[in-house]
Design a protein around this motif. Structure first.
Motif, PDB file in Angstrom:
ATOM      1  N   VAL A 271       2.949  -6.884   6.983  1.00  0.00           N
ATOM      2  CA  VAL A 271       1.382  -7.163   6.584  1.00  0.00           C
ATOM      3  C   VAL A 271       1.079  -8.556   7.448  1.00  0.00           C
ATOM      4  O   VAL A 271       1.193  -9.759   6.726  1.00  0.00           O
ATOM      5  CB  VAL A 271       1.212  -7.265   5.175  1.00  0.00           C
TER       6      VAL A 271
ATOM      7  N   ILE B  76      -2.595  -2.157   9.146  1.00  0.00           N
ATOM      8  CA  ILE B  76      -1.954  -1.449   8.078  1.00  0.00           C
ATOM      9  C   ILE B  76      -0.945  -1.296   8.307  1.00  0.00           C
ATOM     10  O   ILE B  76      -0.004  -1.098   9.396  1.00  0.00           O
ATOM     11  CB  ILE B  76      -2.705   0.064   8.311  1.00  0.00           C
ATOM     12  N   ARG B  77      -0.041  -1.527   7.201  1.00  0.00           N
ATOM     13  CA  ARG B  77       1.523  -1.242   7.092  1.00  0.00           C
ATOM     14  C   ARG B  77       1.662   0.186   6.422  1.00  0.00           C
ATOM     15  O   ARG B  77       1.231   0.838   5.515  1.00  0.00           O
ATOM     16  CB  ARG B  77       2.113  -2.194   5.995  1.00  0.00           C
TER      17      ARG B  77
ATOM     18  N   SER C 103       4.326   1.918   5.530  1.00  0.00           N
ATOM     19  CA  SER C 103       5.026   2.196   4.118  1.00  0.00           C
ATOM     20  C   SER C 103       4.167   1.832   2.958  1.00  0.00           C
ATOM     21  O   SER C 103       3.720   0.508   2.989  1.00  0.00           O
ATOM     22  CB  SER C 103       6.206   1.359   4.282  1.00  0.00           C
ATOM     23  N   GLY C 104       3.695   2.646   2.185  1.00  0.00           N
ATOM     24  CA  GLY C 104       2.725   2.303   1.319  1.00  0.00           C
ATOM     25  C   GLY C 104       1.387   2.320   1.813  1.00  0.00           C
ATOM     26  O   GLY C 104       0.317   2.281   0.713  1.00  0.00           O
ATOM     27  N   GLN C 105       1.140   2.436   2.749  1.00  0.00           N
ATOM     28  CA  GLN C 105      -0.392   2.521   3.313  1.00  0.00           C
ATOM     29  C   GLN C 105      -0.970   1.305   2.874  1.00  0.00           C
ATOM     30  O   GLN C 105      -2.243   1.432   2.476  1.00  0.00           O
ATOM     31  CB  GLN C 105      -1.293   3.624   2.783  1.00  0.00           C
ATOM     32  N   TYR C 106      -0.429   0.374   2.869  1.00  0.00           N
ATOM     33  CA  TYR C 106      -1.007  -1.250   2.404  1.00  0.00           C
ATOM     34  C   TYR C 106      -1.718  -1.601   3.693  1.00  0.00           C
ATOM     35  O   TYR C 106      -1.611  -1.773   4.914  1.00  0.00           O
ATOM     36  CB  TYR C 106       0.027  -2.163   2.168  1.00  0.00           C
ATOM     37  N   THR C 107      -3.034  -1.956   3.258  1.00  0.00           N
ATOM     38  CA  THR C 107      -4.018  -2.813   4.265  1.00  0.00           C
ATOM     39  C   THR C 107      -4.455  -4.117   3.959  1.00  0.00           C
ATOM     40  O   THR C 107      -4.494  -4.429   2.897  1.00  0.00           O
ATOM     41  CB  THR C 107      -5.160  -1.816   4.351  1.00  0.00           C
ATOM     42  N   ALA C 108      -4.720  -4.860   4.993  1.00  0.00           N
ATOM     43  CA  ALA C 108      -5.292  -6.173   4.740  1.00  0.00           C
ATOM     44  C   ALA C 108      -6.366  -6.523   5.865  1.00  0.00           C
ATOM     45  O   ALA C 108      -6.352  -6.114   6.832  1.00  0.00           O
ATOM     46  CB  ALA C 108      -4.066  -7.078   4.939  1.00  0.00           C
TER      47      ALA C 108
ATOM     48  N   SER D  50       3.868  -0.880  11.458  1.00  0.00           N
ATOM     49  CA  SER D  50       2.418  -1.485  11.302  1.00  0.00           C
ATOM     50  C   SER D  50       1.712  -1.464  12.491  1.00  0.00           C
ATOM     51  O   SER D  50       2.295  -1.310  13.630  1.00  0.00           O
ATOM     52  CB  SER D  50       2.473  -2.774  10.749  1.00  0.00           C
TER      53      SER D  50
END
Length: 124
Positions: free
Chosen positions: A104, A51-52, A54-59, A33
């Motif tokens: 995240v 941005i993480r 794995s999975g392109q997860y954002t917060a 991340s």
């Protein structure tokens, strides 16, 4: 040795845009991340976006959600922060950070590697 170098800061009027870049000395794929943080004068450091990979997860922090966008370019080993509709309260030193954990988190203590920062000043 991991190095993170921020660029793209500057002065802009309220309502304007800036794009910050964070170039890593190693492949960003080695991280789980990466995030952007900021510190305004007299204030504590706060998380802005993460941005993480794995999975392109954002917060995002609620104060920037809908205005800022974090993204990455694997080929350039670079993470970006697109900042639109800037406000005077966005004025701060902005820092890039990275960690091997796929997390995240907007908590500074959760990130191991840090850049030197780039100044963003937004005038009314």
């Amino acid at each position: 040795q991991v190095q993170l170098v921020e660029s793209g800061g500057g002065s802009v009027q309220a309502g304007g845009s800036l794009r910050l870049s964070c170039a890593a000395s190693v492949s960003t794929s080695s991280f789980g991340s990466m995030g952007w943080f900021r510190r305004a004068p007299g204030a504590e450091q706060e998380g802005v976006a993460v941005i993480r990979f794995s999975g392109q997860y954002t917060a995002y922090d609620g104060s920037v959600k809908g205005r800022f966008t974090i993204s990455r370019d694997n080929a350039k080993n670079t993470v970006y922060l697109q900042m639109d509709s800037l406000k005077p309260e966005d004025t701060a030193e902005y820092y890039c950070a990275a960690d091997y954990r796929a997390q995240v988190s907007l908590v500074p203590a959760d990130f191991r590697y840090w850049g030197q920062g780039t100044q963003v000043t937004v005038s009314a």
